[in-house]
Design a protein around this motif. Structure first.
Motif, PDB file in Angstrom:
ATOM      1  N   ARG A 119     -19.165  14.382 -24.117  1.00  0.00           N
ATOM      2  CA  ARG A 119     -19.140  14.288 -22.653  1.00  0.00           C
ATOM      3  C   ARG A 119     -17.727  14.191 -22.100  1.00  0.00           C
ATOM      4  O   ARG A 119     -17.425  14.751 -21.042  1.00  0.00           O
ATOM      5  CB  ARG A 119     -19.968  13.103 -22.180  1.00  0.00           C
ATOM      6  N   THR A 120     -16.862  13.495 -22.807  1.00  0.00           N
ATOM      7  CA  THR A 120     -15.480  13.361 -22.338  1.00  0.00           C
ATOM      8  C   THR A 120     -14.798  14.721 -22.297  1.00  0.00           C
ATOM      9  O   THR A 120     -14.152  15.083 -21.302  1.00  0.00           O
ATOM     10  CB  THR A 120     -14.696  12.404 -23.259  1.00  0.00           C
ATOM     11  N   ASP A 121     -14.937  15.498 -23.360  1.00  0.00           N
ATOM     12  CA  ASP A 121     -14.336  16.828 -23.391  1.00  0.00           C
ATOM     13  C   ASP A 121     -14.967  17.759 -22.358  1.00  0.00           C
ATOM     14  O   ASP A 121     -14.278  18.560 -21.740  1.00  0.00           O
ATOM     15  CB  ASP A 121     -14.452  17.446 -24.787  1.00  0.00           C
ATOM     16  N   ALA A 122     -16.280  17.625 -22.166  1.00  0.00           N
ATOM     17  CA  ALA A 122     -16.963  18.477 -21.180  1.00  0.00           C
ATOM     18  C   ALA A 122     -16.483  18.157 -19.765  1.00  0.00           C
ATOM     19  O   ALA A 122     -16.260  19.069 -18.966  1.00  0.00           O
ATOM     20  CB  ALA A 122     -18.473  18.308 -21.292  1.00  0.00           C
ATOM     21  N   MET A 123     -16.309  16.888 -19.469  1.00  0.00           N
ATOM     22  CA  MET A 123     -15.804  16.504 -18.147  1.00  0.00           C
ATOM     23  C   MET A 123     -14.377  17.024 -17.957  1.00  0.00           C
ATOM     24  O   MET A 123     -14.025  17.503 -16.877  1.00  0.00           O
ATOM     25  CB  MET A 123     -15.862  14.987 -17.974  1.00  0.00           C
ATOM     26  N   ARG A 124     -13.571  16.924 -19.006  1.00  0.00           N
ATOM     27  CA  ARG A 124     -12.202  17.430 -18.925  1.00  0.00           C
ATOM     28  C   ARG A 124     -12.198  18.948 -18.713  1.00  0.00           C
ATOM     29  O   ARG A 124     -11.433  19.474 -17.905  1.00  0.00           O
ATOM     30  CB  ARG A 124     -11.419  17.042 -20.181  1.00  0.00           C
ATOM     31  N   LEU A 125     -13.051  19.655 -19.447  1.00  0.00           N
ATOM     32  CA  LEU A 125     -13.170  21.101 -19.275  1.00  0.00           C
ATOM     33  C   LEU A 125     -13.537  21.434 -17.827  1.00  0.00           C
ATOM     34  O   LEU A 125     -12.960  22.327 -17.206  1.00  0.00           O
ATOM     35  CB  LEU A 125     -14.217  21.666 -20.235  1.00  0.00           C
ATOM     36  N   TRP A 126     -14.501  20.724 -17.278  1.00  0.00           N
ATOM     37  CA  TRP A 126     -14.937  20.943 -15.896  1.00  0.00           C
ATOM     38  C   TRP A 126     -13.763  20.737 -14.936  1.00  0.00           C
ATOM     39  O   TRP A 126     -13.530  21.551 -14.046  1.00  0.00           O
ATOM     40  CB  TRP A 126     -16.073  19.980 -15.563  1.00  0.00           C
ATOM     41  N   GLN A 127     -13.025  19.641 -15.134  1.00  0.00           N
ATOM     42  CA  GLN A 127     -11.895  19.333 -14.257  1.00  0.00           C
ATOM     43  C   GLN A 127     -10.801  20.397 -14.351  1.00  0.00           C
ATOM     44  O   GLN A 127     -10.206  20.787 -13.340  1.00  0.00           O
ATOM     45  CB  GLN A 127     -11.339  17.947 -14.581  1.00  0.00           C
ATOM     46  N   VAL A 128     -10.523  20.879 -15.555  1.00  0.00           N
ATOM     47  CA  VAL A 128      -9.526  21.943 -15.724  1.00  0.00           C
ATOM     48  C   VAL A 128      -9.989  23.204 -15.000  1.00  0.00           C
ATOM     49  O   VAL A 128      -9.195  23.871 -14.315  1.00  0.00           O
ATOM     50  CB  VAL A 128      -9.254  22.215 -17.220  1.00  0.00           C
ATOM     51  N   CYS A 129     -11.262  23.538 -15.124  1.00  0.00           N
ATOM     52  CA  CYS A 129     -11.799  24.717 -14.432  1.00  0.00           C
ATOM     53  C   CYS A 129     -11.678  24.556 -12.925  1.00  0.00           C
ATOM     54  O   CYS A 129     -11.308  25.512 -12.219  1.00  0.00           O
ATOM     55  CB  CYS A 129     -13.246  24.963 -14.836  1.00  0.00           C
ATOM     56  N   GLU A 130     -11.992  23.372 -12.418  1.00  0.00           N
ATOM     57  CA  GLU A 130     -11.843  23.119 -10.986  1.00  0.00           C
ATOM     58  C   GLU A 130     -10.387  23.281 -10.559  1.00  0.00           C
ATOM     59  O   GLU A 130     -10.092  23.928  -9.543  1.00  0.00           O
ATOM     60  CB  GLU A 130     -12.302  21.699 -10.636  1.00  0.00           C
ATOM     61  N   SER A 131      -9.487  22.739 -11.327  1.00  0.00           N
ATOM     62  CA  SER A 131      -8.067  22.812 -11.004  1.00  0.00           C
ATOM     63  C   SER A 131      -7.581  24.268 -11.016  1.00  0.00           C
ATOM     64  O   SER A 131      -6.874  24.703 -10.091  1.00  0.00           O
ATOM     65  CB  SER A 131      -7.263  21.966 -11.999  1.00  0.00           C
ATOM     66  N   LEU A 132      -7.953  25.002 -12.048  1.00  0.00           N
ATOM     67  CA  LEU A 132      -7.488  26.396 -12.177  1.00  0.00           C
ATOM     68  C   LEU A 132      -8.075  27.329 -11.124  1.00  0.00           C
ATOM     69  O   LEU A 132      -7.452  28.316 -10.754  1.00  0.00           O
ATOM     70  CB  LEU A 132      -7.819  26.928 -13.578  1.00  0.00           C
ATOM     71  N   THR A 133      -9.263  26.984 -10.630  1.00  0.00           N
ATOM     72  CA  THR A 133      -9.908  27.846  -9.639  1.00  0.00           C
ATOM     73  C   THR A 133      -9.778  27.315  -8.206  1.00  0.00           C
ATOM     74  O   THR A 133     -10.209  27.975  -7.258  1.00  0.00           O
ATOM     75  CB  THR A 133     -11.409  28.031  -9.956  1.00  0.00           C
ATOM     76  N   GLY A 134      -9.222  26.115  -8.060  1.00  0.00           N
ATOM     77  CA  GLY A 134      -9.071  25.539  -6.729  1.00  0.00           C
ATOM     78  C   GLY A 134     -10.396  25.185  -6.089  1.00  0.00           C
ATOM     79  O   GLY A 134     -10.535  25.273  -4.863  1.00  0.00           O
ATOM     80  N   THR A 135     -11.379  24.766  -6.888  1.00  0.00           N
ATOM     81  CA  THR A 135     -12.720  24.486  -6.359  1.00  0.00           C
ATOM     82  C   THR A 135     -13.159  23.050  -6.613  1.00  0.00           C
ATOM     83  O   THR A 135     -14.340  22.792  -6.803  1.00  0.00           O
ATOM     84  CB  THR A 135     -13.761  25.444  -6.976  1.00  0.00           C
ATOM     85  N   ALA A 136     -12.244  22.109  -6.606  1.00  0.00           N
ATOM     86  CA  ALA A 136     -12.576  20.718  -6.895  1.00  0.00           C
ATOM     87  C   ALA A 136     -13.705  20.233  -5.980  1.00  0.00           C
ATOM     88  O   ALA A 136     -13.695  20.472  -4.779  1.00  0.00           O
ATOM     89  CB  ALA A 136     -11.340  19.832  -6.719  1.00  0.00           C
ATOM     90  N   THR A 137     -14.679  19.557  -6.613  1.00  0.00           N
ATOM     91  CA  THR A 137     -15.838  19.047  -5.872  1.00  0.00           C
ATOM     92  C   THR A 137     -15.668  17.579  -5.536  1.00  0.00           C
ATOM     93  O   THR A 137     -16.519  17.018  -4.873  1.00  0.00           O
ATOM     94  CB  THR A 137     -17.129  19.257  -6.685  1.00  0.00           C
ATOM     95  N   GLY A 138     -14.635  16.974  -6.076  1.00  0.00           N
ATOM     96  CA  GLY A 138     -14.199  15.633  -5.894  1.00  0.00           C
ATOM     97  C   GLY A 138     -15.066  14.625  -5.384  1.00  0.00           C
ATOM     98  O   GLY A 138     -15.234  13.635  -5.094  1.00  0.00           O
TER      99      GLY A 138
END
Length: 136
Positions: A117-136
């Protein structure tokens, strides 16, 4: 092939993280994943996979004989999208020969790394950062 395997692991982790996020907001949307087993797709016909067209052609014939055609490989995705027994966060694939082939599809084995889960959350956050789509 190492990069290919890593991308497939990331896809699965992303699907599981999406499922966790959907469950957290009580969404009726499902996130499920599927794999085709080993299928004779254009991946095996790509220039970087084998040294010569003759080797690729022979390998493609062997894959068709021993494993799945590209049509049979698609059955897992169709199953995940339409079967009544599919569950939230499920992962589906062919059930024959160590999940590499077959027309019978069902729950697939999940690599332990995909459940991190930790790695999956990190992957999600990196994807949000790279695509500019943070759901914050």
């Amino acid at each position: 092939m190492a990069a290919y395997r890593q991308s497939k692991l990331a896809n699965l982790m992303f699907a599981f993280e999406l499922d966790r996020r959907l469950r957290a907001v009580r969404s009726r949307v499902m996130s499920v994943a599927a794999h085709p087993g080993v299928a004779n797709t254009n991946l095996f016909r790509a220039d970087h996979f084998a040294a010569s067209p003759m080797v690729r052609s022979a390998l493609g014939g062997l894959i068709d004989t021993l494993f799945n055609s590209d049509q049979t490989g698609a059955l897992s995705t169709l199953y995940a999208a339409t079967a009544a027994d599919v569950v939230d966060g499920g992962y589906y694939g062919p059930l024959g020969l160590f999940e590499t082939r077959g027309e019978v599809v069902g729950p697939a084995n999940v690599a332990s790394q995909a459940r991190n889960r930790t790695d999956a959350m990190r992957l999600w956050q990196v994807c949000e950062s790279l695509t500019g789509t943070a759901t914050g």
